[in-house]
Design a protein around this motif. Structure first.
Motif, PDB file in Angstrom:
ATOM      1  N   UNK A  36       5.572  11.464 -10.186  1.00 27.82           N
ATOM      2  CA  UNK A  36       5.695  11.941 -11.570  1.00 27.82           C
ATOM      3  C   UNK A  36       5.342  13.180 -12.184  1.00 27.82           C
ATOM      4  N   UNK A  37       5.725  13.564 -13.563  1.00 30.10           N
ATOM      5  CA  UNK A  37       5.276  15.085 -13.475  1.00 30.10           C
ATOM      6  C   UNK A  37       4.266  16.119 -12.689  1.00 30.10           C
ATOM      7  N   UNK A  38       3.045  15.571 -12.497  1.00 28.50           N
ATOM      8  CA  UNK A  38       2.250  15.649 -12.012  1.00 28.50           C
ATOM      9  C   UNK A  38       1.529  14.638 -10.246  1.00 28.50           C
ATOM     10  N   UNK A  39       1.261  15.724  -9.155  1.00 30.86           N
ATOM     11  CA  UNK A  39       1.236  14.333  -7.799  1.00 30.86           C
ATOM     12  C   UNK A  39       0.160  13.983  -7.232  1.00 30.86           C
ATOM     13  N   UNK A  40       0.058  12.653  -7.411  1.00 29.73           N
ATOM     14  CA  UNK A  40      -1.087  12.093  -7.330  1.00 29.73           C
ATOM     15  C   UNK A  40      -1.729  12.207  -6.259  1.00 29.73           C
ATOM     16  N   UNK A  41      -2.932  12.291  -5.865  1.00 29.09           N
ATOM     17  CA  UNK A  41      -3.767  12.187  -4.562  1.00 29.09           C
ATOM     18  C   UNK A  41      -3.957  11.389  -4.077  1.00 29.09           C
ATOM     19  N   UNK A  42      -3.917   9.954  -4.203  1.00 31.12           N
ATOM     20  CA  UNK A  42      -3.575   8.604  -3.619  1.00 31.12           C
ATOM     21  C   UNK A  42      -2.865   7.508  -4.853  1.00 31.12           C
ATOM     22  N   UNK A  43      -1.827   7.378  -3.888  1.00 32.80           N
ATOM     23  CA  UNK A  43      -0.895   6.569  -4.718  1.00 32.80           C
ATOM     24  C   UNK A  43      -1.605   4.644  -3.491  1.00 32.80           C
ATOM     25  N   UNK A  94       1.093  -1.377   0.123  1.00 34.37           N
ATOM     26  CA  UNK A  94      -0.107   0.024  -0.590  1.00 34.37           C
ATOM     27  C   UNK A  94       0.735   1.536   0.314  1.00 34.37           C
ATOM     28  N   UNK A  95       0.229   1.984  -0.315  1.00 28.84           N
ATOM     29  CA  UNK A  95       0.784   3.429  -0.405  1.00 28.84           C
ATOM     30  C   UNK A  95       1.999   3.520  -0.844  1.00 28.84           C
ATOM     31  N   UNK A  96       2.927   3.991  -0.367  1.00 30.75           N
ATOM     32  CA  UNK A  96       4.811   4.439  -0.843  1.00 30.75           C
ATOM     33  C   UNK A  96       5.295   2.870  -1.393  1.00 30.75           C
ATOM     34  N   UNK A  97       4.707   2.110  -0.877  1.00 30.90           N
ATOM     35  CA  UNK A  97       5.389   0.347  -0.798  1.00 30.90           C
ATOM     36  C   UNK A  97       5.044  -0.119  -2.592  1.00 30.90           C
ATOM     37  N   UNK A  98       3.867   0.655  -3.009  1.00 29.15           N
ATOM     38  CA  UNK A  98       3.711   0.173  -4.318  1.00 29.15           C
ATOM     39  C   UNK A  98       4.700   0.651  -5.248  1.00 29.15           C
ATOM     40  N   UNK A  99       5.523   1.672  -5.045  1.00 25.88           N
ATOM     41  CA  UNK A  99       6.471   2.348  -6.134  1.00 25.88           C
ATOM     42  C   UNK A  99       7.735   2.034  -6.086  1.00 25.88           C
ATOM     43  N   UNK A 100       8.249   1.819  -7.218  1.00 27.55           N
ATOM     44  CA  UNK A 100       9.697   0.932  -7.603  1.00 27.55           C
ATOM     45  C   UNK A 100      10.863   1.713  -6.297  1.00 27.55           C
ATOM     46  N   UNK A 101      11.687   1.048  -5.578  1.00 26.75           N
ATOM     47  CA  UNK A 101      12.640   1.633  -5.049  1.00 26.75           C
ATOM     48  C   UNK A 101      13.663   2.871  -5.737  1.00 26.75           C
ATOM     49  N   UNK A 150      12.049   5.357  -7.517  1.00 29.56           N
ATOM     50  CA  UNK A 150      10.225   6.018  -7.725  1.00 29.56           C
ATOM     51  C   UNK A 150      10.331   7.011  -8.576  1.00 29.56           C
ATOM     52  N   UNK A 151      10.925   7.587  -8.616  1.00 25.08           N
ATOM     53  CA  UNK A 151      10.749   8.937  -9.491  1.00 25.08           C
ATOM     54  C   UNK A 151      10.682   8.958 -11.195  1.00 25.08           C
ATOM     55  N   UNK A 152       9.882   8.998 -11.224  1.00 17.79           N
ATOM     56  CA  UNK A 152       9.035   8.608 -12.651  1.00 17.79           C
ATOM     57  C   UNK A 152       7.690   7.087 -12.770  1.00 17.79           C
ATOM     58  N   UNK A 153       8.082   6.692 -11.591  1.00 18.97           N
ATOM     59  CA  UNK A 153       7.250   5.557 -11.328  1.00 18.97           C
ATOM     60  C   UNK A 153       5.434   4.917 -11.826  1.00 18.97           C
ATOM     61  N   UNK A 154       4.962   5.240 -12.787  1.00 17.42           N
ATOM     62  CA  UNK A 154       3.559   5.934 -13.393  1.00 17.42           C
ATOM     63  C   UNK A 154       2.669   4.648 -12.394  1.00 17.42           C
ATOM     64  N   UNK A 155       2.857   3.776 -11.690  1.00 17.03           N
ATOM     65  CA  UNK A 155       2.729   3.412 -10.395  1.00 17.03           C
ATOM     66  C   UNK A 155       2.152   4.924 -10.146  1.00 17.03           C
ATOM     67  N   UNK A 156       2.689   6.171  -9.274  1.00 14.62           N
ATOM     68  CA  UNK A 156       2.118   6.900  -8.624  1.00 14.62           C
ATOM     69  C   UNK A 156       1.634   7.984  -9.562  1.00 14.62           C
ATOM     70  N   UNK A 157       1.115   8.037 -11.119  1.00 15.53           N
ATOM     71  CA  UNK A 157       0.581   8.719 -11.253  1.00 15.53           C
ATOM     72  C   UNK A 157      -1.027   9.232 -11.275  1.00 15.53           C
ATOM     73  N   UNK A 158      -1.480   9.869 -10.878  1.00 10.51           N
ATOM     74  CA  UNK A 158      -2.706  10.823 -10.830  1.00 10.51           C
ATOM     75  C   UNK A 158      -4.036   9.406 -12.000  1.00 10.51           C
TER      76      UNK A 158
END
Length: 318
Positions: free
Chosen positions: A277-284, A33-40, A42-50
Motif C-alpha cells: 500500500x501507499x505506506x509500508x507496514x511494519x507487520x504483515x 502468515x506474512x506475505x501469504x495473507x496477500x492477494x496473488x 498484492x499491490x493495494x491489498x489492504x491486508x498489507x496496510x499499516x
C-alpha cells in the motif's frame, strides 16, 4: 529481458513453507502468515496496510536482530576482509539442477525463500555472499577507500561460476553503492552509471558461459529501524510505517536498466508483496517485515517463497 510478475522468536522455515502453501503436503487449514495473507496480485491489498495494533507477531521485536538466514549462523557470509568465497549448500546435495545465490546482504536475505524452494523442488542451492559486496564488475567503496577484498572476491567467484562449478541459474540482488575509479570515489550519478556497467559486464559473462541470471529487484528501504520502532510503539505501530514512494526512491532502478539490455537476464520484482500500500507496514500477516532499517526478517522472506517459486517456474519454462 523479461520482468516478473508481469505488470498490469522466528518460526522454523519448514513451518512457514507449509503455512504459505508451497509444500505439497501443506495443510490447507494451517494459518496463513506474512506475505501469504496477500492477494496473488498484492499491490493495494489492504491486508498489507499499516495498523496500530496488528496483534501478536513473529519474530518478537526484541529478537528480530537475530532473525537471520541460516547462512550467517553457519559461517557462510564472507566478512569484510575475505577474498575467497565461502559457501553453504542446501536442498538436494546430489541434484542435477543447481541455483547459486550470489551477492551482498541484500542477496543473502532471500536465502530462506530459496531454501524453501530448493527443499520442495529437490534442487541444490549454493550460497556465495559477502558483506557490503555486490556481485558486479566494478570496484565499490568501503567508506572512502576501495573495497579491494570485494573486487578480489568478485573476480574469483565469477571465474568459479563460469568454470567447472557453474550452476544452472544465478540469482542475485544488491543494495546501492559508490564506485571508486583511480583515487576518487565517484559521485552518486557517476556511481550509478558505473554500477550499471559493472552489472552488465558480470551478467554478460554468465550468459556467455550458458548460465541464466535472475535479478531480484532490491527491496524497499525504510531507513528507520523497524524492529526498534515496533518495540517502542507496540500499540501505535502506524508510527513505524514509512511512505512507499520514499522507501522505493531509487531502489533497484539501476538493476532494471542494466537487465533491460540482456537476453539472458530476468528481473523479478516482489516489492508489492513487501509494501503493498501507499505506506509500508511494519507487520504483515502476523510477521515483522524488517529486522533493522533495510533487511527483511528471515521469517518474512520465507513467506515470499511461493511467489518467488512461481516466478522461477515461469522463467525456467520460457
Amino acid at each position: 529481458f523479461t520482468v516478473w510478475p508481469p505488470r498490469g522468536a522466528s518460526r522454523p522455515v519448514p513451518s512457514i513453507i507449509a503455512d504459505a502453501g508451497l509444500a505439497k503436503s501443506a495443510d490447507p487449514a494451517a494459518p496463513r502468515m506474512g506475505a501469504a495473507v496477500l492477494a496473488s496480485s498484492p499491490g493495494g491489498d489492504r491486508k498489507g496496510a499499516p495498523v496500530d495494533r496488528p496483534g501478536e507477531f513473529v519474530p518478537d521485536a526484541l529478537a528480530a536482530r537475530n532473525d537471520l538466514p541460516d547462512l550467517y549462523r553457519q559461517g557462510c557470509q564472507a566478512s569484510g576482509t575475505d577474498t575467497e568465497p565461502r559457501s553453504c549448500t542446501y536442498g538436494n546435495q546430489s541434484a542435477s539442477f543447481t541455483i547459486a545465490l550470489v551477492g551482498d546482504s541484500h542477496a543473502a536475505q532471500w536465502a530462506p525463500a530459496l531454501q524453501a524452494i530448493a527443499t520442495t523442488k529437490g534442487w541444490q542451492l549454493v550460497t556465495y555472499t559477502k558483506s557490503a559486496c555486490p556481485f558486479l564488475s566494478a570496484e565499490v567503496a568501503n567508506g572512502d577507500r576501495p573495497y579491494t577484498s570485494c573486487t578480489s572476491w568478485n573476480r574469483t567467484l565469477l571465474a568459479r561460476l563460469t568454470g567447472d562449478q557453474r550452476p544452472n541459474l544465478v540469482i542475485t540482488s544488491s543494495s546501492n553503492y559508490r564506485v571508486v575509479r583511480g583515487d576518487r570515489v565517484l559521485d552518486s550519478e557517476e556511481s550509478q552509471s558505473a554500477l550499471g556497467e559493472g552489472m552488465r559486464t558480470t551478467w554478460k559473462a554468465l550468459g556467455s558461459a550458458g548460465v541464466k541470471t535472475v535479478v531480484l529487484r532490491d527491496t524497499p528501504r525504510p531507513d528507520i529501524d523497524i524492529a526498534e520502532c515496533a518495540s517502542q510503539y507496540p500499540k501505535r505501530m502506524t508510527k513505524c510505517a514509512v511512505d512507499r514512494d520514499e522507501a522505493l526512491s531509487g531502489i533497484g532502478e539501476r538493476q532494471v536498466a542494466a537487465a533491460a539490455s540482456l537476453r539472458n537476464v530476468t528481473l523479478v520484482d516482489l516489492n508489492d508483496a513487501i509494501c503493498p500500500t501507499e505506506r509500508c507496514a511494519a507487520v504483515i500477516g502476523g510477521v515483522l517485515v524488517y529486522r533493522d532499517t533495510n533487511h527483511l526478517t528471515a521469517t518474512y522472506a520465507a513467506t515470499l517463497a511461493p511467489r518467488l517459486n512461481t516466478a522461477l517456474e515461469r522463467i525456467l519454462r520460457d
